[in-house]
Design a protein around this motif. Structure first.
Motif, PDB file in Angstrom:
ATOM      1  N   ALA A   1       0.835  -1.204   0.000  1.00  0.00           N
ATOM      2  CA  ALA A   1       0.000   0.000   0.000  1.00  0.00           C
ATOM      3  C   ALA A   1       0.870   1.254   0.000  1.00  0.00           C
ATOM      4  CB  ALA A   1      -0.945   0.004   1.197  1.00  0.00           C
ATOM      5  N   ASP A   2       1.991   1.220   0.748  1.00  0.00           N
ATOM      6  CA  ASP A   2       2.907   2.369   0.764  1.00  0.00           C
ATOM      7  C   ASP A   2       3.525   2.601  -0.612  1.00  0.00           C
ATOM      8  OD1 ASP A   2       2.508   3.091   3.417  1.00  0.00           O
ATOM      9  OD2 ASP A   2       4.077   1.731   4.133  1.00  0.00           O
ATOM     10  N   ASP A   3       3.844   1.529  -1.316  1.00  0.00           N
ATOM     11  CA  ASP A   3       4.387   1.661  -2.680  1.00  0.00           C
ATOM     12  C   ASP A   3       3.375   2.348  -3.600  1.00  0.00           C
ATOM     13  OD1 ASP A   3       6.702   0.344  -1.862  1.00  0.00           O
ATOM     14  OD2 ASP A   3       6.121  -1.587  -2.748  1.00  0.00           O
ATOM     15  N   ILE A   4       2.123   1.951  -3.493  1.00  0.00           N
ATOM     16  CA  ILE A   4       1.065   2.549  -4.321  1.00  0.00           C
ATOM     17  C   ILE A   4       0.881   4.016  -3.946  1.00  0.00           C
ATOM     18  CG2 ILE A   4      -1.400   2.490  -4.876  1.00  0.00           C
ATOM     19  CD1 ILE A   4      -1.231  -0.595  -4.344  1.00  0.00           C
ATOM     20  N   LYS A   5       0.871   4.294  -2.656  1.00  0.00           N
ATOM     21  CA  LYS A   5       0.727   5.671  -2.171  1.00  0.00           C
ATOM     22  C   LYS A   5       1.858   6.553  -2.708  1.00  0.00           C
ATOM     23  CE  LYS A   5       0.892   8.230   2.152  1.00  0.00           C
ATOM     24  NZ  LYS A   5       1.021   8.113   3.605  1.00  0.00           N
ATOM     25  N   GLN A   6       3.088   6.055  -2.665  1.00  0.00           N
ATOM     26  CA  GLN A   6       4.227   6.818  -3.173  1.00  0.00           C
ATOM     27  C   GLN A   6       4.119   7.035  -4.678  1.00  0.00           C
ATOM     28  OE1 GLN A   6       7.866   5.005  -1.833  1.00  0.00           O
ATOM     29  NE2 GLN A   6       7.303   5.228   0.321  1.00  0.00           N
ATOM     30  N   ASP A  47     -18.315  -5.242  -0.102  1.00  0.00           N
ATOM     31  CA  ASP A  47     -17.227  -6.108   0.359  1.00  0.00           C
ATOM     32  C   ASP A  47     -16.147  -6.168  -0.717  1.00  0.00           C
ATOM     33  OD1 ASP A  47     -18.399  -6.792   2.800  1.00  0.00           O
ATOM     34  OD2 ASP A  47     -19.583  -8.380   1.871  1.00  0.00           O
ATOM     35  N   LEU A  48     -15.015  -5.587  -0.414  1.00  0.00           N
ATOM     36  CA  LEU A  48     -13.901  -5.526  -1.345  1.00  0.00           C
ATOM     37  C   LEU A  48     -13.296  -6.912  -1.529  1.00  0.00           C
ATOM     38  CD1 LEU A  48     -12.278  -3.402  -2.938  1.00  0.00           C
ATOM     39  CD2 LEU A  48     -10.770  -3.229  -0.971  1.00  0.00           C
ATOM     40  N   THR A  49     -13.165  -7.347  -2.785  1.00  0.00           N
ATOM     41  CA  THR A  49     -12.538  -8.634  -3.053  1.00  0.00           C
ATOM     42  C   THR A  49     -11.211  -8.474  -3.793  1.00  0.00           C
ATOM     43  OG1 THR A  49     -13.833  -8.909  -5.078  1.00  0.00           O
ATOM     44  CG2 THR A  49     -14.705  -9.917  -3.074  1.00  0.00           C
ATOM     45  N   ASP A  50     -10.977  -7.313  -4.372  1.00  0.00           N
ATOM     46  CA  ASP A  50      -9.693  -7.020  -4.989  1.00  0.00           C
ATOM     47  C   ASP A  50      -9.449  -5.523  -4.921  1.00  0.00           C
ATOM     48  OD1 ASP A  50      -7.267  -7.458  -6.421  1.00  0.00           O
ATOM     49  OD2 ASP A  50      -8.259  -6.822  -8.263  1.00  0.00           O
ATOM     50  N   GLY A  51      -8.347  -5.139  -4.306  1.00  0.00           N
ATOM     51  CA  GLY A  51      -7.994  -3.728  -4.257  1.00  0.00           C
ATOM     52  C   GLY A  51      -7.709  -3.175  -2.878  1.00  0.00           C
ATOM     53  N   GLN A  52      -7.546  -4.043  -1.876  1.00  0.00           N
ATOM     54  CA  GLN A  52      -7.350  -3.539  -0.514  1.00  0.00           C
ATOM     55  C   GLN A  52      -6.119  -2.644  -0.389  1.00  0.00           C
ATOM     56  OE1 GLN A  52      -6.808  -6.606   2.368  1.00  0.00           O
ATOM     57  NE2 GLN A  52      -4.805  -7.165   1.633  1.00  0.00           N
ATOM     58  N   HIS A  53      -5.053  -2.963  -1.118  1.00  0.00           N
ATOM     59  CA  HIS A  53      -3.835  -2.155  -1.023  1.00  0.00           C
ATOM     60  C   HIS A  53      -4.048  -0.780  -1.670  1.00  0.00           C
ATOM     61  CE1 HIS A  53      -2.346  -6.322  -0.592  1.00  0.00           C
ATOM     62  NE2 HIS A  53      -1.602  -5.772   0.342  1.00  0.00           N
ATOM     63  N   ARG A  54      -4.776  -0.760  -2.796  1.00  0.00           N
ATOM     64  CA  ARG A  54      -5.102   0.505  -3.452  1.00  0.00           C
ATOM     65  C   ARG A  54      -5.986   1.357  -2.552  1.00  0.00           C
ATOM     66  NH1 ARG A  54      -7.481  -2.392  -8.283  1.00  0.00           N
ATOM     67  NH2 ARG A  54      -6.680  -4.201  -7.197  1.00  0.00           N
ATOM     68  N   LEU A  55      -6.973   0.716  -1.908  1.00  0.00           N
ATOM     69  CA  LEU A  55      -7.868   1.450  -1.023  1.00  0.00           C
ATOM     70  C   LEU A  55      -7.105   2.054   0.148  1.00  0.00           C
ATOM     71  CD1 LEU A  55     -10.725   2.335  -0.245  1.00  0.00           C
ATOM     72  CD2 LEU A  55     -10.996   0.116   0.911  1.00  0.00           C
ATOM     73  N   ILE A 100      -2.325   5.714 -13.112  1.00  0.00           N
ATOM     74  CA  ILE A 100      -3.460   4.799 -13.294  1.00  0.00           C
ATOM     75  C   ILE A 100      -3.431   3.705 -12.231  1.00  0.00           C
ATOM     76  CG2 ILE A 100      -2.220   3.303 -14.917  1.00  0.00           C
ATOM     77  CD1 ILE A 100      -4.937   3.030 -16.428  1.00  0.00           C
ATOM     78  N   LEU A 101      -4.603   3.321 -11.796  1.00  0.00           N
ATOM     79  CA  LEU A 101      -4.779   2.175 -10.905  1.00  0.00           C
ATOM     80  C   LEU A 101      -5.814   1.260 -11.531  1.00  0.00           C
ATOM     81  CD1 LEU A 101      -5.070   3.751  -7.337  1.00  0.00           C
ATOM     82  CD2 LEU A 101      -3.082   2.697  -8.375  1.00  0.00           C
ATOM     83  N   GLY A 102      -5.719  -0.011 -11.235  1.00  0.00           N
ATOM     84  CA  GLY A 102      -6.712  -0.963 -11.725  1.00  0.00           C
ATOM     85  C   GLY A 102      -8.048  -0.780 -11.016  1.00  0.00           C
ATOM     86  N   SER A 103      -9.072  -1.341 -11.607  1.00  0.00           N
ATOM     87  CA  SER A 103     -10.420  -1.283 -11.050  1.00  0.00           C
ATOM     88  C   SER A 103     -10.501  -2.088  -9.749  1.00  0.00           C
ATOM     89  CB  SER A 103     -11.397  -1.862 -12.077  1.00  0.00           C
ATOM     90  OG  SER A 103     -12.703  -1.844 -11.585  1.00  0.00           O
ATOM     91  N   PHE A 104     -11.287  -1.598  -8.809  1.00  0.00           N
ATOM     92  CA  PHE A 104     -11.608  -2.357  -7.607  1.00  0.00           C
ATOM     93  C   PHE A 104     -12.649  -3.406  -7.993  1.00  0.00           C
ATOM     94  CE2 PHE A 104     -10.358   1.764  -5.839  1.00  0.00           C
ATOM     95  CZ  PHE A 104      -9.491   1.380  -4.834  1.00  0.00           C
ATOM     96  N   THR A 105     -12.686  -4.502  -7.263  1.00  0.00           N
ATOM     97  CA  THR A 105     -13.738  -5.496  -7.419  1.00  0.00           C
ATOM     98  C   THR A 105     -14.381  -5.687  -6.057  1.00  0.00           C
ATOM     99  OG1 THR A 105     -12.447  -6.604  -9.139  1.00  0.00           O
ATOM    100  CG2 THR A 105     -14.277  -7.837  -8.188  1.00  0.00           C
ATOM    101  N   ALA A 106     -15.709  -5.651  -6.030  1.00  0.00           N
ATOM    102  CA  ALA A 106     -16.420  -5.789  -4.762  1.00  0.00           C
ATOM    103  C   ALA A 106     -17.682  -6.615  -4.972  1.00  0.00           C
ATOM    104  CB  ALA A 106     -16.785  -4.414  -4.211  1.00  0.00           C
ATOM    105  N   SER A 159     -12.017   9.957  -9.672  1.00  0.00           N
ATOM    106  CA  SER A 159     -13.010   8.898  -9.512  1.00  0.00           C
ATOM    107  C   SER A 159     -12.336   7.571  -9.769  1.00  0.00           C
ATOM    108  CB  SER A 159     -14.165   9.088 -10.508  1.00  0.00           C
ATOM    109  OG  SER A 159     -14.933  10.212 -10.166  1.00  0.00           O
ATOM    110  N   PHE A 160     -12.862   6.534  -9.157  1.00  0.00           N
ATOM    111  CA  PHE A 160     -12.241   5.219  -9.237  1.00  0.00           C
ATOM    112  C   PHE A 160     -13.266   4.179  -9.679  1.00  0.00           C
ATOM    113  CE2 PHE A 160      -9.793   7.768  -6.353  1.00  0.00           C
ATOM    114  CZ  PHE A 160      -8.498   7.522  -6.760  1.00  0.00           C
TER     115      PHE A 160
END
Length: 164
Positions: free
Chosen positions: A81-86, A133-141, A99-105, A159-160
């Motif tokens: 998550a820190d890498d993404i934040k940086q 319920d997030l199923t992909d993207g917790q680090h991005r979030l 760019i970030l990938g789409s979240f999946t929930a 927007s995401f």
């Protein structure tokens, strides 16, 4: 009569005018224009969510170790998550694209309302008390939440995408 101005009867209403009744009807809920489609024998919805909505809309339940039954998202990887934040922070400061990938929930269908408009377009209505319920993207979030804590104006115009 000018050729540039069609007769009033030929006027096609704009998207705002078409969607206004739905947005008025659900004015207390979160409302998102969306695409609806089938994939893997599931009904899928693609919404785009303003950054201000993400922290209260998505909830992550990370799995422990490599046990998928313990959570809905993969185990948290320390530092990811820190890498993404940086990455986002550096690009924003330099005025560069990122760019970030789409979240999946996931969400139970009975917890939301889908107003189908036709041709794969719809309005997704999510009550304020419902969390996805997030199923992909917790680090991005986590990265986005941390950036917003640092400077709430940093991502205010972003927007995401979320696939439900």
């Amino acid at each position: 009569m000018s050729d540039n101005n069609p007769p009033q009867s030929d006027r096609v209403p704009g998207i705002d005018e078409l969607l206004a009744p739905y947005f008025a009807k659900y004015h207390r809920d979160r409302r998102y224009p969306a695409l609806i489609f089938e994939c893997g024998k599931r009904t899928m919805l693609q919404i785009n969510v303003p950054s201000k909505d993400l922290p209260n809309l998505l909830q992550a339940k990370p799995a422990s170790a490599n046990n998928p039954a313990s959570g809905k998202d993969r185990p948290e990887i320390k530092g990811h998550a820190d890498d993404i934040k940086q990455y986002i922070g550096k690009r924003l400061k330099k005025g560069k694209k990122w760019i970030l990938g789409s979240f999946t929930a996931n969400v139970a269908p009975e917890m939301i309302t889908v107003e189908e408009l036709g041709m794969g377009f719809c309005i997704v209505v999510i009550p304020q008390i419902v969390k996805l319920d997030l199923t992909d993207g917790q680090h991005r979030l986590k990265a986005i939440r941390d950036l917003m804590k640092t400077d709430e104006t940093l991502l205010k115009n972003e927007s995401f995408p979320i696939t439900l």
